[in-house]
Write a protein that holds these residues in place. Structure first.
Motif, PDB file in Angstrom:
ATOM      1  N   SER A   1       0.820  -1.225   0.000  1.00 52.02           N
ATOM      2  CA  SER A   1       0.000   0.000   0.000  1.00 52.02           C
ATOM      3  C   SER A   1       0.846   1.263   0.000  1.00 52.02           C
ATOM      4  CB  SER A   1      -0.930  -0.009   1.222  1.00 52.02           C
ATOM      5  OG  SER A   1      -0.197   0.108   2.425  1.00 52.02           O
TER       6      SER A   1
ATOM      7  N   TRP B   1      -8.876  -0.314   0.157  1.00 49.35           N
ATOM      8  CA  TRP B   1      -7.739   0.609   0.125  1.00 49.35           C
ATOM      9  C   TRP B   1      -8.234   1.937  -0.429  1.00 49.35           C
ATOM     10  CZ3 TRP B   1      -2.500  -2.011  -1.488  1.00 49.35           C
ATOM     11  CH2 TRP B   1      -2.346  -3.212  -0.774  1.00 49.35           C
TER      12      TRP B   1
ATOM     13  N   VAL C   1      -2.451   6.137   0.956  1.00 50.31           N
ATOM     14  CA  VAL C   1      -3.419   5.033   0.940  1.00 50.31           C
ATOM     15  C   VAL C   1      -3.466   4.366   2.301  1.00 50.31           C
ATOM     16  CG1 VAL C   1      -3.973   2.790  -0.066  1.00 50.31           C
ATOM     17  CG2 VAL C   1      -3.123   4.642  -1.528  1.00 50.31           C
ATOM     18  N   GLU C   2      -4.684   4.207   2.805  1.00 53.46           N
ATOM     19  CA  GLU C   2      -4.887   3.500   4.065  1.00 53.46           C
ATOM     20  C   GLU C   2      -5.794   2.306   3.821  1.00 53.46           C
ATOM     21  OE1 GLU C   2      -6.159   5.710   7.389  1.00 53.46           O
ATOM     22  OE2 GLU C   2      -4.491   7.143   7.315  1.00 53.46           O
ATOM     23  N   ILE C   3      -5.564   1.254   4.589  1.00 52.79           N
ATOM     24  CA  ILE C   3      -6.362   0.026   4.468  1.00 52.79           C
ATOM     25  C   ILE C   3      -7.457   0.078   5.523  1.00 52.79           C
ATOM     26  CG2 ILE C   3      -6.296  -2.482   4.531  1.00 52.79           C
ATOM     27  CD1 ILE C   3      -3.312  -2.287   3.807  1.00 52.79           C
TER      28      ILE C   3
END
Length: 921
Positions: free
Chosen positions: A306, A470, A477-479
């Motif tokens: 990510s 995502w 970008v964060e999950i």
């Protein structure tokens, strides 16, 4: 900062003896083994290996390293608790380098006999009392490795519990009897993926998988689930399992080329290890690929992926990850990790080396730093650098699902050990054997966040998945967790409407081989081998489809519904019948009403002129009333042909018409006989007519026969209401006559009576003018015959709601014809020629007719006799014969007067005959 730890460099420690082979260890009363792919590849010589030497590994995997730390943390936590009551757990953790060969070497050491100085694995026929170095194994990281190791460990039934190997085949307890795992099987993951794809409206996708057991089994399982959800796989690409494979980069380029070429494929499912995905995505970013990617549990929460530069350009990434728990205690463990010694943990030592070399660099320089570091450079750089420790590196790379499942593995083994140690001294490693621990493990229940976790008969645990999305937040970008997938219900669970909206937004992406077929259309399969490639065609008439992409159109349930072409629903057919409000029905009713008025008017006229010769000559008031009443009933029967048919109407209308018409014709037949009898001068005919002329019996018999016909008809083949579906969009309610034969017999009988009546009336067509009723009866019967002859073909070729109107018209025409021909001439005489409606006028008319008729008869008789004999007969001779007398009197002789031989009767004789004819009528 992450790629520094992903790729890594050649490890600085070579294997000189078996102890060097151990990555991390700690002594204990009971030792648990660990197999983790801390490095992504094993270094191989340029040519095939000549000597059986275990090679060094490269590519430090920070996420797998964290899993080893999670195992160590869990063991230390248990040792510091009262769970095992003074029994300590130890561990031996080995690096598999993601290769089966290295893992098998570690497994051999696990099988070595306890306290054997040479790590000897003894060959025995029965290992029931055999005590190996370890009691259980945690791992491995990948299914392919777990399959190989499990087969080896099954020899001594050593429990193997994996926190990451999800291949569906590992649930087979015949082949893998000692294997367990704390995650769901890939069966549930692939079903969840197929469900997600189906829910999003995608049916044309690509799949990329690792060419190893795990990838192939996952691909096979997903193919079955995709087929069950009507999802087609446009292409499948398999990448080499090992980065050391010389064809790896070529096949990555080929896979990217395939993705770019298939423009209709906008969704790609990826079953690969993290380092494979890393290589693939970097290449995809270079080619500006923008798709929707479905991530397997291997990499769905991988922070190192990510954080790839420009990862946002790849499009949307949705994945499935394992459920996680509370990470707070593990994070505390990581914060204090720098205080722990590295002598017994080579993984930690290598991590500190890499951190010292690369941690001072900016993010974009990490890759260059790692790729330029050789083994010697790494050692030299470490000597010139001070050790640097930063907690955020490890915390940033935590994958909660894998950490949590690793901790569960250790606790499950610990609870099984606790069960074995209830009545044994577990300080002694030989207190129990691994196969006894295996039996205890099958019954273990672990409490996790107030939930009971236990193994099923396949060695799996039933837990749900987190659906991960995502998304870009504040420039990176964060999950995030978008939903939860419940395997038992095969459904997605959303925390709030915002999460559900994120899920629904996935439908904006189109990934279909063909355009969606709208409601009202259905799929028509083309020559393509894929069922997802089709043409959309309209549903035919009386068929419908109410959903998108339907394989076939539903037929409207029954004949009472219809549907036009391209319909989304069925409509109830309109009920048609000849209603009261229909203009044609109103017209016919007016004609019937006029006929009733006409009948009543004639009745009034005849009643007022009861004693006039015209009325008497019509057979008297009684006969006229019967005939008029039958005409009234015939007009009345037309009412039953109109409005919605019922059982009563269907039975009544034909029977009422048939019996009424038979009664009418019977009465007219009697009138014809009476008139013909009165004015007939033919003795033979008179005798015949005398035999037939029985008014009441004749009327009763003729009408009774029709009553019997109708009765049998109504009893055995009664008419009924029928729904006619000959018109596509309507139902015509009509009366089915029940039996065409019975209907024909009824009409045929009336026709027979009418024909007889016609014959008699035709015989009397030359009667006196005021008595020439036979001529009009003849004409009325002709009208009847013409009307019903025309009716037959018209009735047979007509359909629809106006079919009853055809019969009404014929009934009215025939009824009006007979009524008018029978009564209107008489009404005309009564009203407009009253001078002729007197007894004297009628006597004069009959006298004139009788004179002509009698003379012609006498002359005819004399002429016949003169030819048959030589003697001339006298008129008196004619009167002597019985056949020349009427009612016992000679028609040529007036009473008291002598006949003159050879002469025509005098005029007063005709006058007498006239009086007799008038009185008889």
């Amino acid at each position: 900062l992450i790629p520094c730890f992903v790729i890594g460099t050649d490890i600085a420690f070579s294997c000189q003896n078996t102890d060097d082979f151990v990555g991390a260890s700690s002594p204990g009363d009971i030792v648990i083994g660990g197999l983790f792919a801390v490095h992504s590849e094993m270094l191989h010589p340029e040519e095939h290996p000549i000597k059986p030497v275990i090679q060094n590994c490269a590519g430090f995997e920070i996420q797998i390293f964290l899993q080893t730390l999670a195992m160590i943390h869990a063991i230390e936590t248990i040792n510091n608790s009262t769970l095992l009551s003074g029994v300590t757990l130890g561990y031996e953790i080995y690096d598999t380098c993601a290769e089966v060969t290295k893992a098998m070497a570690s497994a051999l050491r696990f099988l070595a006999k306890f306290n054997s100085s040479k790590d000897v694995v003894e060959f025995k026929c029965n290992y029931s009392d055999y005590i190996p170095r370890i009691k259980a194994v945690t791992g491995a990281s990948y299914s392919e490795v777990s399959m190989a190791v499990s087969r080896l460990l099954a020899l001594q039934l050593i429990p193997q519990v994996s926190p990451a190997s999800s291949a569906e085949i590992l649930s087979d307890k015949i082949r893998f009897p000692s294997f367990f795992r704390t995650i769901p099987s890939d069966f549930h993951q692939t079903r969840a993926m197929a469900h997600l794809i189906c829910e999003s409206g995608w049916n044309w996708i690509g799949v990329i998988a690792t060419d190893d057991d795990n990838g192939r089994f996952a691909l096979e399982s997903f193919g079955v689930q995709a087929m069950a959800n009507n999802v087609c796989i446009a292409f499948k690409e398999m990448l080499p399992a090992y980065l050391s494979d010389n064809t790896f980069h070529t096949k990555v380029d080929h896979a990217i080329e395939k993705i770019v070429k298939e423009t209709r494929v906008n969704v790609i499912v990826v079953f690969m290890r993290q380092f494979h995905v890393l290589k693939l995505f970097k290449k995809a970013i270079e080619r500006n690929v923008n798709k929707t990617w479905i991530a397997s549990d291997n990499w769905s929460a991988a922070v190192k992926i990510s954080t790839i530069p420009n990862i946002r350009q790849l499009g949307t990434i949705v994945g499935f990850g394992f459920k996680s728990g509370d990470m707070s205690t593990f994070q505390d463990f990581l914060r204090n990790l720098h205080e722990k010694p590295t002598d017994n943990n080579k993984f930690l030592h290598e991590y500190i080396m890499l951190l010292s070399v690369c941690a001072h660099l900016e993010y974009h320089d990490f890759q260059t730093c790692i790729s330029n570091q050789s083994q010697d450079d790494l050692l030299q750089n470490v000597e010139n650098k001070h050790q640097i420790w930063r907690d955020d590196f490890l915390n940033a790379n935590i994958e909660p699902g894998f950490i949590h499942s690793t901790i569960l593995v250790v606790y499950a083994i610990a609870h099984a050990i606790k069960g074995q140690c209830k009545d044994r001294n577990c300080k002694d490693p030989s207190a129990f054997t691994p196969w006894e621990l295996l039996e205890e493990l099958k019954k273990v229940t672990v409490i996790d966040d107030d939930k009971e976790i236990k193994f099923d008969s396949n060695g799996d645990v039933s837990t749900s998945y987190d659906v991960l999305l995502w998304k870009e937040i504040d420039g990176h970008v964060e999950i995030t967790t978008m939903a939860e997938y419940d395997p038992e219900k095969d459904d997605f669970i959303f925390e709030d409407e915002e999460k559900k909206k994120e899920f629904l937004d996935l439908k904006k992406v189109q990934s279909t081989c063909s355009q969606h077929c709208r409601p009202g259309q259905m799929k028509k399969v083309t020559e393509s081998p894929h069922t997802c490639c089709y043409e959309c065609v309209y549903c035919p008439e009386n068929h419908y489809s109410n959903q998108t992409d339907m394989d076939y159109c539903y037929r409207c349930n029954n004949k009472t519904y219809w549907a036009p072409v391209n319909s989304t629903t069925c409509y109830r057919k309109t009920i048609h019948f000849l209603a009261w409000t229909d203009w044609f029905a109103i017209f016919l009713l007016l004609l019937s009403a006029f006929g009733v008025v006409l009948v009543l008017s004639i009745s009034v006229i005849f009643t007022k002129n009861l004693n006039t010769p015209v009325v008497k000559a019509s057979g008297g008031l009684t006969v006229c009333y019967i005939i008029l009443f039958s005409h009234f009933l015939i007009f009345l029967s037309t009412v039953f042909f109109i409005d919605e048919p019922t059982e009563f109407k269907c039975k009544t209308r034909q029977a009422l018409f048939g019996i009424s018409f038979a009664l009418c014709i019977s009465c007219i037949l009697i009138k014809s006989l009476k008139i013909l009898l009165a004015f007939s001068f033919d003795p033979k005919l008179q005798n015949f007519l005398k035999c037939l002329y029985k008014p009441i019996p004749t009327v009763v018999t003729c009408t009774g026969i029709q009553v019997i016909i109708c009765t049998f008809w109504l009893i055995f083949r009664t008419p009924f209401v029928k729904q006619n579906f000959s018109i596509p969009r309507a139902i015509i309610l009509e009366c089915n006559e029940g039996s065409i034969v019975a209907f024909g017999i009824m009409l045929g009988y009336i026709a027979a009576l009418a024909f007889i009546c016609f014959i008699f009336a035709f015989k009397g067509r030359k009667l006196p003018e005021n008595y020439n009723e036979a001529k009009f009866i003849t004409f009325g019967m002709l009208i009847y015959f013409i009307a019903w002859i025309v009716f037959i073909p018209v009735y047979a070729t007509t359909f629809g709601k106006y079919l009853p109107a055809v019969e009404i018209i014929v009934v009215l025409i025939s009824n009006y014809g007979i009524l008018c021909c029978t009564f209107l001439p008489k009404c005309y005489i009564i009203i407009y020629k009253q001078e002729t409606n007197t007894k004297s006028a009628f006597l004069k008319m009959v006298y004139t007719y009788s004179s002509k008729s009698a003379g012609s008869v006498a002359v005819s008789q004399i002429s016949l006799d003169s030819k048959s004999s030589s003697s001339r007969a006298t008129i008196s001779d004619l009167c002597k014969t019985e056949k020349n007398s009427v009612n016992g009197n000679c028609p040529f002789q007036v009473p008291g007067q002598r006949l003159i031989k050879g002469k025509v009767p005098p005029k007063n004789t005709a006058r007498t005959v006239a009086r007799k004819r008038l009185s008889s009528i």
